[in-house]
Design a protein around this motif. Sequence first.
Motif, PDB file in Angstrom:
ATOM      1  N   TYR A   1       1.156   1.612   7.175  1.00 47.99           N
ATOM      2  CA  TYR A   1       2.270   1.784   6.434  1.00 47.99           C
ATOM      3  C   TYR A   1       2.607   0.320   5.844  1.00 47.99           C
ATOM      4  CZ  TYR A   1       6.350   2.974   4.596  1.00 47.99           C
ATOM      5  OH  TYR A   1       7.725   3.276   3.084  1.00 47.99           O
TER       6      TYR A   1
ATOM      7  N   ALA B   1       2.796  -4.003 -14.967  1.00 46.34           N
ATOM      8  CA  ALA B   1       1.443  -2.945 -14.255  1.00 46.34           C
ATOM      9  C   ALA B   1       0.480  -3.556 -14.030  1.00 46.34           C
ATOM     10  CB  ALA B   1       1.261  -1.512 -14.503  1.00 46.34           C
TER      11      ALA B   1
ATOM     12  N   MET C   1       1.646  -4.845   0.553  1.00 50.62           N
ATOM     13  CA  MET C   1       0.607  -5.099  -0.210  1.00 50.62           C
ATOM     14  C   MET C   1       1.745  -4.378  -1.135  1.00 50.62           C
ATOM     15  SD  MET C   1      -3.499  -3.957   0.950  1.00 50.62           S
ATOM     16  CE  MET C   1      -2.392  -2.395   1.098  1.00 50.62           C
ATOM     17  N   LYS C   2       2.735  -4.092  -1.599  1.00 51.26           N
ATOM     18  CA  LYS C   2       2.481  -3.853  -2.861  1.00 51.26           C
ATOM     19  C   LYS C   2       4.035  -4.719  -3.467  1.00 51.26           C
ATOM     20  CE  LYS C   2       5.046   1.221  -3.948  1.00 51.26           C
ATOM     21  NZ  LYS C   2       5.839   2.072  -3.387  1.00 51.26           N
ATOM     22  N   LYS C   3       4.859  -5.180  -1.951  1.00 49.16           N
ATOM     23  CA  LYS C   3       5.354  -6.467  -2.684  1.00 49.16           C
ATOM     24  C   LYS C   3       5.188  -6.967  -3.530  1.00 49.16           C
ATOM     25  CE  LYS C   3       9.212  -9.162   0.105  1.00 49.16           C
ATOM     26  NZ  LYS C   3       9.775  -9.564   1.626  1.00 49.16           N
TER      27      LYS C   3
ATOM     28  N   ILE D   1       2.124  -7.125  -5.411  1.00 49.76           N
ATOM     29  CA  ILE D   1       1.957  -6.995  -5.831  1.00 49.76           C
ATOM     30  C   ILE D   1       3.089  -6.745  -7.484  1.00 49.76           C
ATOM     31  CG2 ILE D   1       1.088  -5.026  -7.814  1.00 49.76           C
ATOM     32  CD1 ILE D   1      -1.191  -4.432  -5.509  1.00 49.76           C
ATOM     33  N   ASP D   2       3.940  -6.635  -6.532  1.00 51.58           N
ATOM     34  CA  ASP D   2       5.492  -6.654  -7.702  1.00 51.58           C
ATOM     35  C   ASP D   2       5.782  -8.175  -8.093  1.00 51.58           C
ATOM     36  OD1 ASP D   2       5.341  -3.920  -7.290  1.00 51.58           O
ATOM     37  OD2 ASP D   2       6.782  -3.613  -5.562  1.00 51.58           O
TER      38      ASP D   2
ATOM     39  N   SER E   1       3.219  -9.564 -10.452  1.00 56.76           N
ATOM     40  CA  SER E   1       3.244  -9.139 -11.601  1.00 56.76           C
ATOM     41  C   SER E   1       5.129  -9.920 -12.133  1.00 56.76           C
ATOM     42  CB  SER E   1       3.911  -7.524 -11.908  1.00 56.76           C
ATOM     43  OG  SER E   1       2.699  -6.569 -11.000  1.00 56.76           O
TER      44      SER E   1
ATOM     45  N   GLU F   1      -4.751  -0.496 -11.934  1.00 59.85           N
ATOM     46  CA  GLU F   1      -3.917   0.763 -12.620  1.00 59.85           C
ATOM     47  C   GLU F   1      -4.202   1.369 -13.611  1.00 59.85           C
ATOM     48  OE1 GLU F   1      -0.241   0.114  -9.336  1.00 59.85           O
ATOM     49  OE2 GLU F   1      -0.335   0.385 -11.070  1.00 59.85           O
TER      50      GLU F   1
ATOM     51  N   VAL G   1       0.416  -1.135   3.323  1.00 55.45           N
ATOM     52  CA  VAL G   1       0.943  -1.034   2.284  1.00 55.45           C
ATOM     53  C   VAL G   1       1.850  -1.359   1.239  1.00 55.45           C
ATOM     54  CG1 VAL G   1       0.774   1.267   0.095  1.00 55.45           C
ATOM     55  CG2 VAL G   1      -1.128   0.810   3.050  1.00 55.45           C
ATOM     56  N   GLN G   2       3.338  -1.382   2.843  1.00 49.65           N
ATOM     57  CA  GLN G   2       4.346  -1.751   2.041  1.00 49.65           C
ATOM     58  C   GLN G   2       3.917  -3.605   1.766  1.00 49.65           C
ATOM     59  OE1 GLN G   2       6.801   0.479   0.908  1.00 49.65           O
ATOM     60  NE2 GLN G   2       5.657   1.406   1.353  1.00 49.65           N
TER      61      GLN G   2
END
Length: 84
Positions: free
Chosen positions: A24, A45, A30-32, A34-35, A38, A49, A27-28
Amino acid sequence: MQTIAQLKQMRQEMIDELSKMPEYRAVQAMKKFIDEMSEIYGSDAPTVENKNQSDANSAAKAIEKRIVEGPVENVTQRVRAYSP
């Protein structure tokens, strides 16, 4: 039925349990990442995706078309000889 306070407490407990899991957290992270990328490059996005969504949309359209039109009749399959 649960009260709002109990639901909030259950939510917090679930978040605490999830935050202990390394998957978890990865994943968090990686999400951060990517954000942040971006924001840097001005993309709303990631393109991955968008590609997956367009592929899913085209697949869904093809399936719907196949269902509406029905199976194709008088189609012969070509069989080729195996040559190593």
